[in-house]
Structures are given as C-alpha cells and as structure tokens.
Enzyme design. Structure first.
Site, mmCIF file in Angstrom:
data_model
loop_
_atom_site.group_PDB
_atom_site.id
_atom_site.type_symbol
_atom_site.label_atom_id
_atom_site.label_comp_id
_atom_site.label_asym_id
_atom_site.label_seq_id
_atom_site.Cartn_x
_atom_site.Cartn_y
_atom_site.Cartn_z
ATOM 1 N N VAL A 1 3.962 2.358 -11.634
ATOM 2 C CA VAL A 1 3.394 1.165 -12.251
ATOM 3 C C VAL A 1 1.915 1.488 -12.410
ATOM 4 O O VAL A 1 1.164 1.491 -11.445
ATOM 5 C CB VAL A 1 3.608 -0.092 -11.387
ATOM 6 C CG1 VAL A 1 2.892 -1.280 -11.988
ATOM 7 C CG2 VAL A 1 5.097 -0.385 -11.229
ATOM 8 N N PRO A 2 1.501 1.827 -13.633
ATOM 9 C CA PRO A 2 0.213 2.499 -13.842
ATOM 10 C C PRO A 2 -1.002 1.576 -13.846
ATOM 11 O O PRO A 2 -1.703 1.441 -14.848
ATOM 12 C CB PRO A 2 0.414 3.163 -15.206
ATOM 13 C CG PRO A 2 1.332 2.230 -15.926
ATOM 14 C CD PRO A 2 2.265 1.703 -14.878
ATOM 15 N N CYS A 3 -1.300 0.958 -12.707
ATOM 16 C CA CYS A 3 -2.494 0.117 -12.661
ATOM 17 C C CYS A 3 -3.763 0.960 -12.775
ATOM 18 O O CYS A 3 -4.834 0.421 -13.038
ATOM 19 C CB CYS A 3 -2.503 -0.772 -11.433
ATOM 20 S SG CYS A 3 -2.438 0.101 -9.882
ATOM 21 N N HIS A 4 -3.643 2.279 -12.645
ATOM 22 C CA HIS A 4 -4.817 3.144 -12.848
ATOM 23 C C HIS A 4 -5.287 3.103 -14.303
ATOM 24 O O HIS A 4 -6.404 3.473 -14.608
ATOM 25 C CB HIS A 4 -4.513 4.581 -12.413
ATOM 26 C CG HIS A 4 -3.436 5.256 -13.187
ATOM 27 N ND1 HIS A 4 -2.104 5.132 -12.857
ATOM 28 C CD2 HIS A 4 -3.489 6.052 -14.276
ATOM 29 C CE1 HIS A 4 -1.373 5.842 -13.710
ATOM 30 N NE2 HIS A 4 -2.190 6.411 -14.585
#
Length: 157
Positions: free
Chosen positions: A122-125
């Site tokens: 889950v690419p919160c970056h």
C-alpha cells in the site's frame, strides 16, 4: 484462528510479513513507529506463529525482490485489511490503486492516514505534501526517498 509470520530482509531493512491461509495481512518494517501497534492488533485477532515457509510469504518476498531490482511495478499478492478503521481501509484501497511512480498530495487522499499495515504494497510513500515536499513517513524519510527514487519520483526539497 492462526496467522503466520516470517521476517524478510530488504535493501531498506527487515520487514515482517503476516498472512493467513489466503492473503497477506501485514507487511511492516520492524523498526517503524507503528510496528508494535499493528503487531498487538494482530495478536488480539489470532495466534501468531513464526514459520520458515508459506506460499503467500514466498510470493510477496519474490515480488519485493523484483520491486527492489526495478522489475516489479505492480504487486499481485492478495491482501486483506484486517486492522484499521473503515476510513483507513478506504484510504489504503485508494493508495493501492496508485500506479507505479504516481505521486499525490496528502490533501488528495487525506491529511494523514495513520497506521499502514502493508508497507510498500500500500504505497503511502507516493504521497507528498501539498507543496510537493516530502511529508511524514512512518518507516522513515530515508526509506521514502529511496522508494520514490527507485520509482523515478520527484519531489521538492
């Protein structure tokens, strides 16, 4: 009920993958701020058993290795959000829909999403502040920079 876990070494540090029989439930850096919180929530739901091999963990480990080598742009390992509020789960679903290399502002998704039990997947970056600068990242800004650089991302200094 049982959940199974295994540690995975990555170029950015050690991660713990937690799965059930069908899906990935958690993938977190062991030194992230919310690691213990996620772990405690998972322990309240099931007995956690460390294992040496599991098909889902093997799949995510191979995908992570390919991701860090620049050959995986989309994770196919099935995930299930078993912790987090309904709002957080909605945010994670929205973030998971981001394409490789895409970046958005926090205001686009939410000002803050709190706990993310599936780091990188889950690419919160990929979320930046409104001014295009790097904002907080639970696993550390050095990891955020590394991941964005790997994906060809840009941000304001």
């Amino acid at each position: 009920m049982y959940y199974y876990y295994q540690h995975i070494q990555t170029p950015l540090g050690r991660m713990t993958a937690v799965v059930n029989d069908e899906t990935l439930l958690s993938l977190s850096f062991t030194d992230s701020k919310d690691y213990q919180t996620a772990w405690d929530k998972l322990q309240k739901q099931a007995t956690l058993i460390q294992i040496s091999s599991h098909p889902i963990i093997n799949q995510i480990a191979l995908e992570l290795e390919a991701y860090f080598h620049g050959t995986c742009q989309q994770f196919k390992t099935p995930v299930n959000y078993v912790i987090g509020t309904p709002f957080q789960q909605d945010v994670w679903r929205a973030l998971k829909a981001l394409s490789y290399g895409d970046q958005v502002t926090y205001g686009t998704i939410a000002e803050a999403i709190g706990l993310n039990p599936l780091s990188i997947i889950v690419p919160c970056h990929r979320v930046l502040r409104k001014d295009g600068r790097l904002g907080g990242f639970n696993s550390g800004l050095h990891r955020k920079k590394y991941l964005l650089t790997l994906e060809g991302g840009r941000w304001n200094e």
